[in-house]
Design an enzyme around this catalytic site. Structure first.
Site, PDB file in Angstrom:
ATOM      1  N   TYR A 127     -25.954  27.959 -22.109  1.00 16.04           N
ATOM      2  CA  TYR A 127     -27.018  27.409 -21.178  1.00 16.04           C
ATOM      3  C   TYR A 127     -28.045  28.178 -20.320  1.00 16.04           C
ATOM      4  CZ  TYR A 127     -26.442  26.368 -16.107  1.00 16.04           C
ATOM      5  OH  TYR A 127     -27.377  25.431 -14.722  1.00 16.04           O
TER       6      TYR A 127
ATOM      7  N   ASP B  50     -21.652  17.271 -12.011  1.00 17.85           N
ATOM      8  CA  ASP B  50     -22.898  16.683 -12.337  1.00 17.85           C
ATOM      9  C   ASP B  50     -23.710  16.157 -13.465  1.00 17.85           C
ATOM     10  OD1 ASP B  50     -23.621  19.182 -12.306  1.00 17.85           O
ATOM     11  OD2 ASP B  50     -25.971  18.744 -11.386  1.00 17.85           O
ATOM     12  N   HIS B  51     -22.204  16.654 -15.063  1.00 15.69           N
ATOM     13  CA  HIS B  51     -22.688  16.247 -15.742  1.00 15.69           C
ATOM     14  C   HIS B  51     -21.708  15.966 -16.140  1.00 15.69           C
ATOM     15  CE1 HIS B  51     -26.601  19.131 -16.487  1.00 15.69           C
ATOM     16  NE2 HIS B  51     -25.592  19.412 -16.036  1.00 15.69           N
TER      17      HIS B  51
ATOM     18  N   ASP C 254     -26.156  22.976 -22.451  1.00 17.19           N
ATOM     19  CA  ASP C 254     -27.395  22.020 -21.080  1.00 17.19           C
ATOM     20  C   ASP C 254     -28.161  23.119 -22.034  1.00 17.19           C
ATOM     21  OD1 ASP C 254     -29.013  21.648 -19.550  1.00 17.19           O
ATOM     22  OD2 ASP C 254     -26.782  22.279 -17.899  1.00 17.19           O
TER      23      ASP C 254
END
Length: 515
Positions: free
Chosen positions: A143, A295-296, A184
């Site tokens: 991340y 939101d992903h 991410d």
């Protein structure tokens, strides 16, 4: 076939359904989650121990409810080694991956700082390739930090994290086997990965994109046989390898503006893999925008190789944490089971005790009578109605449906009629009280409306003629706290008629002229 998934879950404990249900629905051998937002002290057993999976967490050590990654492997894909972090500074047990590369340019404090936010977990697996050979696959779940434009130090932190990630990934790759980096990455690589057109010079000048340019290799122009192609790095963006020109392929959207409804987003979630692995074993790499809850959206890769499970989980596995390693005692172990006889004599059953003679001898009638009277609450004495209270039934005090009130004074004095009359009076009083209360509330509401008229109705946007929504500026600056109206529709591309129009109006007219 082997399947691997990456998903920024935006809070592993904030899911609407159980974690096992989520993992099963993703249908993958290895599932890498980012932004778990769980620290060691908040990790509970249902999150740490999921049936059918073994898990490996990295926790933030600087803030609670922040960052964090977790890798869940099916029990058919148990890794042979696992490690938290990229630098090796968090190692305190056996079963690690190793291969840290040259990190002399980093201070020890900096290396530790880059791993303190819980942004990387590495698992190493054995696989059987499509040509029947056993090989090693190392999965780096990351991340990557976000560069806050108002905090220059975070931009430096992000770039240093990228650099350390590259050193570790390339070192593991050169040691043999294959490497996948997924998660991410917090940078969109190409203009096609962004919803809006941007200035090409400014776009390419972004330091994060410059790092991706040299870290990744372009599958179209790369020399497939070269170990270090001059025009790029050792890894492919697997999605663009299979879908080089696909537009509107986004993985992240702004939830506040409702941008997911119009697919107005960006692609910042990747499955990156060394070139030889993609070319020989990958079948496809996709995004999964149909999966909600964050939101992903998840991204997924399919490979021809098969996992080979290790005999046991490496020491980093959460099941070995002290709080989960011991045998959990159940609450039922501390409770005494109540026998049926005890339940019968203490009100546990509505049935009367057995008054038949026992098989081991006749029970004296007086003892049986006392037991029966005790259960019924009876003393055996007659009441004013001339019946024994022990023989009465509670149902006798309630009238059947349609029963009329007692007509005579003598009958009104009976217990049943007294209860009926009291009930009728209570119903009448309740109806009257409710009517008075409702009328009073209406009068109070009318009075307060004369004093406070409330906010005016919102204006209509000029693009659609629909009522606007009220927003408040939260960003620090001269306008912080000020309110304004904007179109209520979700954010989207300017060419999309279903998206938000450009209507904007400050609530305060004077502020509008000042702005």
């Amino acid at each position: 076939m082997m399947k691997i998934v990456s998903w920024n879950i935006n809070g592993i404990r904030a899911t609407a359904v159980g974690l096992k249900e989520i993992l099963d629905s993703l249908d993958a051998d290895i599932i890498c989650l980012q932004e778990t937002k769980v620290t060691r002290d908040l990790l509970d057993e249902p999150t740490a121990i999921v049936e059918g999976y073994n898990s490996y967490f990295s926790f933030s050590r600087v803030r609670s409810g922040y960052s964090g990654v977790a890798t869940f492997c099916k029990n058919s894909t148990i890794p042979q080694a696992a490690e938290e972090g990229l630098s090796g500074q968090l190692i305190n047990r056996k079963g690690t991956v190793g291969c840290y590369g040259s990190t002399q340019e980093f201070l020890e404090e900096e290396l530790l700082s880059l791993d303190q936010e819980g942004r990387a977990v590495i698992t190493q697996h054995r696989i059987l390739t499509s040509d029947g050979k056993e090989d090693t696959l190392t999965v780096i779940n990351v991340y990557c930090p976000r560069a806050d434009p108002e905090k220059p130090e975070r931009k430096v932190y992000k770039l240093r994290f990228y650099h350390l990630l590259q050193i570790r990934a390339e070192s593991i790759l050169r040691n043999g086997g294959h490497v996948i980096i997924l998660g991410d990455v917090n940078t969109s690589h190409r203009p096609i990965d962004l919803c809006d057109s941007v200035d090409p010079e400014a776009f390419e000048g972004n330091p994060g994109r410059q790092w991706l340019n040299q870290f990744l290799s372009d599958p179209v122009t790369s020399d497939m046989g070269a170990s270090d192609p001059p025009n790029g790095g050792l890894f492919y963006d697997s999605f663009r390898y299979f879908h080089p020109t696909q537009k509107n392929a986004f993985t992240c959207w702004c939830t506040v503006s409702g941008a997911r409804q119009t697919n107005y987003g960006t692609r910042i979630d990747y499955i990156l893999a060394n070139r030889r692995l993609v070319e020989a074993e990958f079948l496809d790499s996709i995004i999964m925008p149909e999966v909600g809850g964050s939101d992903h959206c998840p991204v997924k890769a399919f490979m021809k190789c098969c996992p080979v499970a290790a005999d046991k989980c490496p020491p980093l596995c959460t099941k070995y944490l002290p709080e989960f390693a011991g045998r959990q005692q159940k609450l039922s172990q501390f409770l005494v089971k109540k026998s049926k006889d005890l339940a019968d004599t203490t009100g546990g059953s509505e049935e009367l005790p057995n008054t038949q003679p026992s098989t081991d001898g006749a029970q004296p009638a007086a003892i049986r009578k006392r037991a029966l009277d005790k259960v019924n609450g009876s003393t055996g004495k007659k009441n004013k109605l001339g019946t024994k209270s022990g023989q009465g039934s509670l149902l006798g005090f309630f009238k059947p449906a349609g029963h009329k009130a007692c007509p005579t004074k003598e009958q009104n004095n009976t217990p049943m009629c007294v209860a009926e009359n009291a009930k009728n009076v209570a119903q009448q009083d309740g109806t009257l009280l409710a009517s008075v209360s409702q009328k009073g509330n209406q009068q109070q509401a009318a009075f307060w409306k004369t004093l406070f008229k409330g906010p005016p109705p919102p204006p209509n946007c000029k693009g659609h003629g629909e009522p606007c929504v009220l927003r408040t500026v939260k960003k620090a600056g001269p306008n912080c706290g000020r309110q304004f109206y904007v179109c209520a529709r979700p954010e989207g591309h300017s060419s999309n008629p279903q998206a938000r129009c450009n209507f904007f109006l400050w609530v305060n007219k004077k502020a509008a002229t000042d702005g």
